[in-house]
Design an enzyme around this catalytic site. Sequence first.
Site, PDB file in Angstrom:
ATOM      1  N   HIS A 131      14.003  59.795   8.249  1.00  0.00           N
ATOM      2  CA  HIS A 131      14.188  58.954   6.967  1.00  0.00           C
ATOM      3  C   HIS A 131      14.065  57.473   7.501  1.00  0.00           C
ATOM      4  O   HIS A 131      14.177  56.963   8.387  1.00  0.00           O
ATOM      5  CB  HIS A 131      15.306  59.333   6.462  1.00  0.00           C
ATOM      6  CG  HIS A 131      15.540  60.475   5.317  1.00  0.00           C
ATOM      7  ND1 HIS A 131      15.636  61.666   6.232  1.00  0.00           N
ATOM      8  CD2 HIS A 131      15.216  60.729   4.234  1.00  0.00           C
ATOM      9  CE1 HIS A 131      15.512  62.583   5.289  1.00  0.00           C
ATOM     10  NE2 HIS A 131      15.346  61.995   4.194  1.00  0.00           N
ATOM     11  N   LYS A 135      18.793  54.447   4.827  1.00  0.00           N
ATOM     12  CA  LYS A 135      19.567  55.498   4.572  1.00  0.00           C
ATOM     13  C   LYS A 135      20.904  55.422   5.117  1.00  0.00           C
ATOM     14  O   LYS A 135      21.020  55.460   6.213  1.00  0.00           O
ATOM     15  CB  LYS A 135      18.853  56.954   4.828  1.00  0.00           C
ATOM     16  CG  LYS A 135      19.359  58.364   4.240  1.00  0.00           C
ATOM     17  CD  LYS A 135      18.560  59.431   4.480  1.00  0.00           C
ATOM     18  CE  LYS A 135      19.023  60.479   4.122  1.00  0.00           C
ATOM     19  NZ  LYS A 135      19.564  60.599   2.583  1.00  0.00           N
TER      20      LYS A 135
END
Length: 235
Positions: A131, A135
């Site tokens: 990601h 995040k």
Amino acid sequence: MKIALFGYGKMGRMIDEISLERGHQIVARIDEKPGEIPYGEMEVAIDFSVPESAVTNIKGCLSKGVPVISGTTGWLERFGEVSDHCEKVKGAFLYASNFSLGVNIFFELNRILASMVDKTGEYEVGIDETHHIHKLDTPSGTAITLAEGIIENSGYKKWALDKEGPETIPIYSHREGEVPGTHVITYTGGVDEIRISHEAFSRKGFALGAVVAAEWILGKQGVFSMKDVLNLGRK
């Protein structure tokens, strides 16, 4: 539909945009330190806040009769508490680690594959997720949901971050650039390897799914998931 947004980061702003495109009205945009919350103006709340605020946001809305869609991760050790509260006040609550249509189909494929592979006794599983660097939680909620799906349909008992062990699913997390989200499940055997993966091209699919879930939950009572929204039955 009158929507309140709890959390107004990138996901909140994208949900705002898609909601307006679909003819809905945003009646509140509530960030980490809200003032007075206009519960009476909301028909549904969508929570993409932070783990520290999620439970307060969700229970507050449910107590006021406002159904809640939540995509915030990192608070799930209190999921039972929130579910019990929802049942107590006869509210409506839906949590998903990922609202993407493609990911929820991927969840079902994952469960089916886990059951099939488990019968062979020949493969070891691993989950790899990547990601964007912004995040906050590691591993991703999606990766945890995938691991739980494998555990429910195999002899694995638990998952661990960056660790292998007996009856343990290792999850390897990477944070790179602006990657929206990639999840890869690999079954490695002595003579071959089976791999399934899902790659998101943007966050728009997540935001659209959250709005669709909000549209679906109006008038309902209980604790739900995207399986209910998409009518995805177990194998």
